[in-house]
Design a protein around this motif. Structure first.
Motif, short mmCIF file in Angstrom:
data_model
loop_
_atom_site.label_atom_id
_atom_site.label_comp_id
_atom_site.label_asym_id
_atom_site.label_seq_id
_atom_site.Cartn_x
_atom_site.Cartn_y
_atom_site.Cartn_z
N GLY A 1 0.94 -0.90 -0.06
CA GLY A 1 -0.11 0.02 0.09
C GLY A 1 1.03 1.29 -0.31
N ILE A 2 0.14 2.16 -0.59
CA ILE A 2 1.10 3.35 -0.70
C ILE A 2 0.86 4.65 0.62
CG2 ILE A 2 1.32 5.72 -2.24
CD1 ILE A 2 0.20 4.38 -4.44
N LEU A 3 1.62 4.65 1.23
CA LEU A 3 1.22 5.76 2.97
C LEU A 3 1.57 6.86 2.21
CD1 LEU A 3 4.14 3.88 4.65
CD2 LEU A 3 1.71 3.29 5.25
N ASP A 4 2.31 7.57 0.97
CA ASP A 4 2.82 8.68 0.57
C ASP A 4 3.01 9.21 -0.76
OD1 ASP A 4 1.96 11.81 0.94
OD2 ASP A 4 3.47 12.06 2.40
N ASP A 5 2.77 9.66 -1.43
CA ASP A 5 4.00 10.53 -2.66
C ASP A 5 4.54 11.46 -2.33
OD1 ASP A 5 1.73 11.65 -2.59
OD2 ASP A 5 1.79 12.08 -4.41
N TYR B 1 -3.34 12.19 -3.03
CA TYR B 1 -3.02 11.48 -1.50
C TYR B 1 -4.52 11.49 -0.77
CZ TYR B 1 -1.58 8.02 1.48
OH TYR B 1 -1.56 6.90 2.38
N GLY B 2 -4.98 10.29 -1.25
CA GLY B 2 -6.22 10.08 0.21
C GLY B 2 -7.34 10.27 -0.38
N GLU C 1 -3.24 3.21 1.37
CA GLU C 1 -2.70 2.71 2.09
C GLU C 1 -3.22 1.47 1.69
OE1 GLU C 1 -1.72 2.25 6.10
OE2 GLU C 1 -1.42 4.72 6.94
N THR C 2 -4.79 1.02 0.35
CA THR C 2 -5.29 0.46 0.32
C THR C 2 -4.76 0.12 -0.89
OG1 THR C 2 -7.02 1.31 -0.08
CG2 THR C 2 -7.02 0.53 1.70
N THR C 3 -3.81 0.95 -1.66
CA THR C 3 -3.76 1.24 -3.17
C THR C 3 -2.37 0.60 -3.57
OG1 THR C 3 -5.54 3.21 -3.23
CG2 THR C 3 -3.83 2.66 -5.56
N VAL D 1 -15.92 6.55 -8.78
CA VAL D 1 -14.40 8.09 -8.88
C VAL D 1 -14.26 7.90 -7.94
CG1 VAL D 1 -15.14 10.33 -9.50
CG2 VAL D 1 -16.88 8.04 -9.97
N THR D 2 -12.90 8.55 -8.32
CA THR D 2 -12.30 9.40 -6.77
C THR D 2 -12.13 10.68 -6.69
OG1 THR D 2 -9.68 7.95 -7.79
CG2 THR D 2 -10.28 6.75 -6.68
N SER D 3 -11.52 11.00 -7.58
CA SER D 3 -11.30 12.72 -8.26
C SER D 3 -12.34 13.15 -9.54
CB SER D 3 -9.76 13.28 -8.42
OG SER D 3 -8.79 12.72 -7.26
#
Length: 457
Positions: free
Chosen positions: A72-76, A220-221, A226-228, A401-403
């Motif tokens: 999972g991605i914690l941050d970019d 991010y968010g 973290e699930t991606t 949709v995320t954005s």
């Protein structure tokens, strides 16, 4: 953010400016960068991110990702290898505490093992100056030749007489521009100096968001979390080739096999006309049905109240009452389940041949079974029986949709979201549920609008 001839149609006029220096600082600045010193600084950074930091040239930067062991991605973040012998790290202000704890914890582990690394939080803040005229405006206030500063490179310099700045040729807009790291005590002064140029205007978060979305950039968010995984998020390009082979970054055992294999979901770009597409709207099939993979999902049920008889159970799992029928053995078939599941409709149940044990709650309905496990009393009449609920009609990996927002440049709606792998091909016709209506949408290659990053010829 400041715009200088930027393509965005969304503007912040005098009424949109926040009063007082503090308001402007909150709106247009990010948190202070982190500097990483020591001979093991590259080893330290590569133990946390997916990028190849060792290959960076002096004053060159790269977008990378903090990942966890599950992929999972914690941050970019952006990592720059400076000519001043330290790494310059800029991550999201909203993740500042989490990122700092992650880096500080790893630094302590490395030092305990004899490594040489230490961190320093810069007192500078970040100011973004974006748009086709950004560099032209800035060039009048610096002595360095900005034409020699390509995308994702940086240099330390004074800016309009303000010392201690670092100028980086980047910005999360898809436009040419810079981010200026400026001492916090001189930030408002520098903004006011830049605003003396009539080409420069203040731009709010709506303008920034439309620009980064037109450029197909993740937030991010919203688009990643973290699930991606990087593969699901279509960010494979952030994985250094050497790092993929070595598999020496957090989550590599999950991420690397996904590159050549199949993923359950993938981030895609969508274009539509009609009402705007916004985050969390369901992505549907062209016929208006929820898309995703149907399957069973299990949850443990604790604290259930006593079973009435071996054939009929009246359980209470706050806040949902469950009435169960037991035809024999240790499997209870749920005859009624008050479970708010908007993705599961009566038509879905019928098409899936779920059987008669259905309790409708408005438009939501589902069925399932509960399996008896060990209990404190050891028998059927145990007061606190331990059960596991199997929900047979869960919509796994639903399209969402995320954005999304109207594109000022394209005069259409642009959006990003996640769909199953088979539905991620460019040109696939889908739909989005907008105010309970199905609106056609087309899977489209990103960026939606060509980027204008500055490269050296």
């Amino acid at each position: 953010m400041l715009r200088a001839g930027c393509r965005a149609a969304l503007r912040v006029g005098p009424r949109g400016r926040e009063p007082g220096a503090g308001g402007r600082r909150r709106r247009y600045y990010s948190s202070g960068p982190t500097k990483v010193f020591g001979r093991d600084r590259v080893k330290f950074m590569e133990s946390l991110v997916v990028g190849d930091i060792a290959e960076l040239k002096p004053d060159q930067g790269t977008l990378s990702l903090f990942t966890n062991e599950e992929g999972g991605i914690l941050d970019d973040l952006i990592v720059t290898s400076t000519s001043e012998q330290h790494l310059y790290v800029v991550s999201n202000a909203g993740c500042r505490e989490k990122d700092w704890a992650l880096m500080q914890g790893r630094a302590e582990e490395l030092r305990a093992a004899g490594g040489d690394v230490h961190l320093e939080v810069s007192e500078n803040v970040l100011l973004a100056l974006q748009g086709p005229s950004a560099v032209q405006v800035l060039q009048t206030g610096v002595s360095d030749d900005l034409a020699k500063l390509p995308f994702m490179s940086s240099a330390a310099m004074g800016v309009f007489g303000v010392p201690g700045c670092r100028v980086t040729r980047c910005g999360y807009t898809g436009e040419d521009g810079v981010e200026i790291s400026v001492p916090v005590g001189r930030a408002v002064e520098l903004v006011e100096l830049l605003l003396r140029d009539p080409q420069v205007q203040l731009a709010g978060l709506a303008a920034r968001d439309s620009l980064r979305l037109e450029a197909g950039l993740c937030l991010y968010g919203n688009d990643i979390d973290e699930t991606t995984t990087p593969v699901e998020a279509a960010l494979v390009w952030t994985l250094g080739k050497r790092r993929r082979v070595a598999m020496d970054f957090p989550g590599a055992r999950v991420i690397v096999p996904q590159i050549k294999g199949k993923v359950k979901r993938k981030r895609v770009g969508l274009i539509s006309t009609g009402p705007p597409i916004r985050p969390h709207m369901p992505i549907l099939s062209p016929e208006g049905r929820p898309i995703g993979r149907w399957g069973a999902q299990k949850w443990p049920l604790g604290g259930c109240l006593g079973l009435a008889t071996p054939s009929l159970a009246c359980l209470h799992w706050p806040p949902f009452p469950l009435l169960c029928h037991n035809p024999g053995g240790r499997t209870l078939t749920l005859a009624r389940l008050a479970w708010p599941s908007p993705c599961v409709t009566k038509s879905n149940l019928q098409s899936s041949q779920a059987g008669p044990h259905v309790k409708e709650e408005g438009t939501a309905a589902c069925v399932g079974s509960a399996h008896l496990g060990p209990s404190s009393g050891g028998g059927w009449l145990a007061h606190t029986a331990v059960l596991t609920l199997t929900h047979h009609l869960s919509l796994l990996c639903p399209g969402e949709v995320t954005s999304g927002c109207p594109s000022p440049c394209l005069k259409k709606n642009v959006a990003m979201g996640y769909v199953e792998g088979e539905q991620s091909r460019v040109g696939t016709v889908l739909a989005v549920e907008v105010r309970k209506k199905s609106c056609p949408a087309l899977v489209t290659r990103m960026p939606f609008v060509p980027t204008r990053y500055h490269t050296l010829k």
